[in-house]
Write a protein that holds these residues in place. Structure first.
Motif, short mmCIF file in Angstrom:
data_model
loop_
_atom_site.label_atom_id
_atom_site.label_comp_id
_atom_site.label_asym_id
_atom_site.label_seq_id
_atom_site.Cartn_x
_atom_site.Cartn_y
_atom_site.Cartn_z
N VAL A 85 0.85 -1.18 0.00
CA VAL A 85 0.00 0.00 0.00
C VAL A 85 0.89 1.24 0.00
O VAL A 85 2.00 1.20 0.50
N ALA A 86 0.35 2.37 -0.56
CA ALA A 86 1.10 3.62 -0.59
C ALA A 86 1.23 4.19 0.82
O ALA A 86 0.29 4.21 1.59
N ASP A 87 2.42 4.67 1.14
CA ASP A 87 2.75 5.18 2.47
C ASP A 87 2.29 6.63 2.61
O ASP A 87 2.88 7.53 2.01
N LEU A 88 1.25 6.85 3.40
CA LEU A 88 0.68 8.20 3.51
C LEU A 88 1.62 9.18 4.21
O LEU A 88 1.48 10.40 4.03
N GLN A 89 2.55 8.71 5.00
CA GLN A 89 3.43 9.64 5.70
C GLN A 89 4.55 10.15 4.80
O GLN A 89 5.16 11.18 5.10
N LEU A 90 4.80 9.45 3.71
CA LEU A 90 5.79 9.92 2.74
C LEU A 90 5.15 10.46 1.47
O LEU A 90 5.85 11.04 0.63
N ARG A 91 3.85 10.28 1.33
CA ARG A 91 3.13 10.74 0.14
C ARG A 91 1.93 11.56 0.61
O ARG A 91 0.86 11.02 0.86
N PRO A 92 2.08 12.88 0.75
CA PRO A 92 0.99 13.72 1.26
C PRO A 92 -0.31 13.47 0.51
O PRO A 92 -0.31 13.34 -0.73
N PRO A 93 -1.43 13.38 1.20
CA PRO A 93 -2.67 12.89 0.57
C PRO A 93 -3.16 13.72 -0.60
O PRO A 93 -3.67 13.16 -1.57
N ALA A 94 -3.06 15.04 -0.55
CA ALA A 94 -3.52 15.84 -1.69
C ALA A 94 -2.67 15.54 -2.93
O ALA A 94 -3.18 15.41 -4.05
N MET A 95 -1.35 15.42 -2.72
CA MET A 95 -0.46 15.13 -3.84
C MET A 95 -0.64 13.69 -4.31
O MET A 95 -0.60 13.41 -5.53
N LEU A 96 -0.88 12.77 -3.38
CA LEU A 96 -1.13 11.38 -3.75
C LEU A 96 -2.40 11.27 -4.58
O LEU A 96 -2.45 10.53 -5.57
N GLY A 118 1.57 4.05 7.41
CA GLY A 118 3.03 4.08 7.54
C GLY A 118 3.47 3.19 8.68
O GLY A 118 3.47 3.62 9.84
N GLY A 119 3.82 1.96 8.37
CA GLY A 119 4.05 0.97 9.41
C GLY A 119 5.47 0.87 9.93
O GLY A 119 5.72 0.13 10.88
N ILE A 120 6.42 1.60 9.33
CA ILE A 120 7.82 1.51 9.78
C ILE A 120 8.31 2.94 10.06
O ILE A 120 9.02 3.55 9.25
N PRO A 121 7.93 3.49 11.21
CA PRO A 121 8.20 4.91 11.49
C PRO A 121 9.67 5.30 11.41
O PRO A 121 10.00 6.39 10.91
N ASP A 122 10.57 4.47 11.88
CA ASP A 122 11.99 4.84 11.85
C ASP A 122 12.50 4.95 10.42
O ASP A 122 13.29 5.85 10.11
N ALA A 123 12.06 4.05 9.55
CA ALA A 123 12.46 4.13 8.15
C ALA A 123 11.87 5.37 7.49
O ALA A 123 12.52 6.02 6.67
N ILE A 124 10.62 5.68 7.84
CA ILE A 124 9.99 6.88 7.31
C ILE A 124 10.77 8.12 7.74
O ILE A 124 11.05 9.02 6.94
N VAL A 138 -3.30 7.18 13.44
CA VAL A 138 -4.65 6.76 13.09
C VAL A 138 -5.48 7.97 12.64
O VAL A 138 -6.17 7.93 11.62
N ALA A 139 -5.42 9.06 13.41
CA ALA A 139 -6.18 10.26 13.07
C ALA A 139 -5.72 10.83 11.73
O ALA A 139 -6.54 11.25 10.90
N PHE A 140 -4.40 10.86 11.52
CA PHE A 140 -3.86 11.37 10.27
C PHE A 140 -4.35 10.53 9.09
O PHE A 140 -4.71 11.06 8.03
N THR A 141 -4.39 9.23 9.27
CA THR A 141 -4.83 8.34 8.19
C THR A 141 -6.29 8.59 7.83
O THR A 141 -6.65 8.69 6.65
N GLU A 142 -7.15 8.71 8.85
CA GLU A 142 -8.57 8.92 8.55
C GLU A 142 -8.78 10.27 7.88
O GLU A 142 -9.57 10.38 6.93
N GLU A 143 -8.07 11.30 8.34
CA GLU A 143 -8.17 12.60 7.68
C GLU A 143 -7.67 12.52 6.23
O GLU A 143 -8.22 13.16 5.33
N SER A 144 -6.62 11.72 6.01
CA SER A 144 -6.07 11.58 4.67
C SER A 144 -7.09 10.98 3.72
O SER A 144 -7.18 11.38 2.55
N LEU A 145 -7.85 10.02 4.19
CA LEU A 145 -8.90 9.44 3.35
C LEU A 145 -9.92 10.49 2.96
O LEU A 145 -10.39 10.52 1.81
#
Length: 311
Positions: A85-96, A118-124, A138-145
């Motif tokens: 799945v696309a990583d929302l923390q590295l791909r801002p939702p509007a741009m994605l 974004g399941g690997i925070p240190d790598a992100i 979690v909140a960031f993800t729901e807002e991103s949707l």
């Protein structure tokens, strides 16, 4: 781990009745690109519905997911692509959403947008991303949707929260058909977000979320969907399945002959509620995709149809 089968008459059976679909996960490794192109064409020729590409841009051996999908879309004609799945923390939702809408326009709608928090925070964080964890993630993800759904519809996007500010972005272009948003999730709070806000659930690999753990996760999604006034049957359920068809010792996941695969995927459809299966070949991918498409897929479709018609 071998395949897991349960007798069809026992336990909680969850068949949402959705049409079945099947796909292939492609390796984004830069040194495998020639094989990846060949497998993409083979999957299309064999009649599979989806080509899935994982998104771990911090892996130095991986090509960028969007660049690879765009390249493969130009080399195919009919098959649909899935970010898995696309990583929302590295791909801002509007741009994605802009990227997804653009690709959907260019491919006549051959895109499903799988996303994850974004399941690997240190790598992100190593790439400069905001390594959110827990409730903020979690909140960031729901807002991103919400942001992506508004942007994909071509509206004016406004959002102000502790996590972001979108100040009136005029979105576009509008895809030729809606780009569905499928959420990768495995823990309760993200599963509940799936039920409230996503068009589909993408389960991690069967070695990470084994079949025994699926019913409780489906219940969380269903309860959240119902509480939000949604029909749980409208939510797609996707299982990433690693394994091998045939006598292949020492590989992970579902391993066995064609009959074992047909029995197992049939039960995972009518007992666990999955409607989409994405094959991750653990060995010999050329041979595996041919066996999967020619022998497993049609038999599973036939068996599931027969079970449904007999109820």
């Amino acid at each position: 781990m071998g395949g897991w089968c349960v007798p069809l008459h026992r336990g909680r059976m969850t068949d949402y009745g959705r049409p079945l679909s099947f796909g292939l996960s492609l390796d984004p490794a830069a040194d495998a690109v020639h094989r990846t192109r060949r497998l993409a064409r083979a999957a299309e020729e064999h009649g599979l519905e989806y080509l899935a590409v994982q998104d771990h841009p911090y892996q130095p051996s991986h090509l960028d997911t969007w660049t690879l999908i765009t390249h493969l879309a130009a080399a195919t004609d009919r098959i649909t692509f899935l970010t898995d799945v696309a990583d929302l923390q590295l791909r801002p939702p509007a741009m994605l959403a802009k990227a997804a809408a653009s690709l959907a326009v260019l491919t006549d709608g051959r895109l499903r947008l799988g996303v994850g928090g974004g399941g690997i925070p240190d790598a992100i964080a190593s790439m400069g991303g905001p390594a959110r964890r827990g409730e903020p993630m979690v909140a960031f993800t729901e807002e991103s949707l919400t942001v992506m759904r508004q942007a994909l519809a071509g509206g004016v996007v406004r959002l102000r929260s502790p996590h972001r500010s979108v100040g009136g972005y005029q979105a576009g272009p509008v895809p030729p058909n809606p780009v569905e948003l499928w959420l990768g999730a495995q823990k309760p709070k993200m599963l509940a977000v799936t039920g409230r806000s996503a068009d589909g659930w993408i389960s991690p690999l069967n070695i990470y979320v084994p079949p025994q753990q699926v019913p409780s996760r489906q219940e969380i999604i269903d309860e959240a969907a119902s509480a939000a006034g949604r029909d749980p049957r409208t939510i797609r359920r996707v299982y990433n399945v690693i394994g091998a068809i045939g006598d292949h010792g020492g590989v992970p996941g579902l391993v066995g002959d064609v009959r074992r695969w047909v029995d197992t995927l049939t039960e995972w459809a009518v007992v666990l509620g999955f409607d989409t299966f994405v094959l991750w070949p653990a060995t010999d991918p050329d041979r595996q995709v041919a066996l999967f498409a020619a022998e497993v897929v049609p038999a599973v479709r036939e068996r599931v149809a027969a079970l449904r018609s007999g109820r």
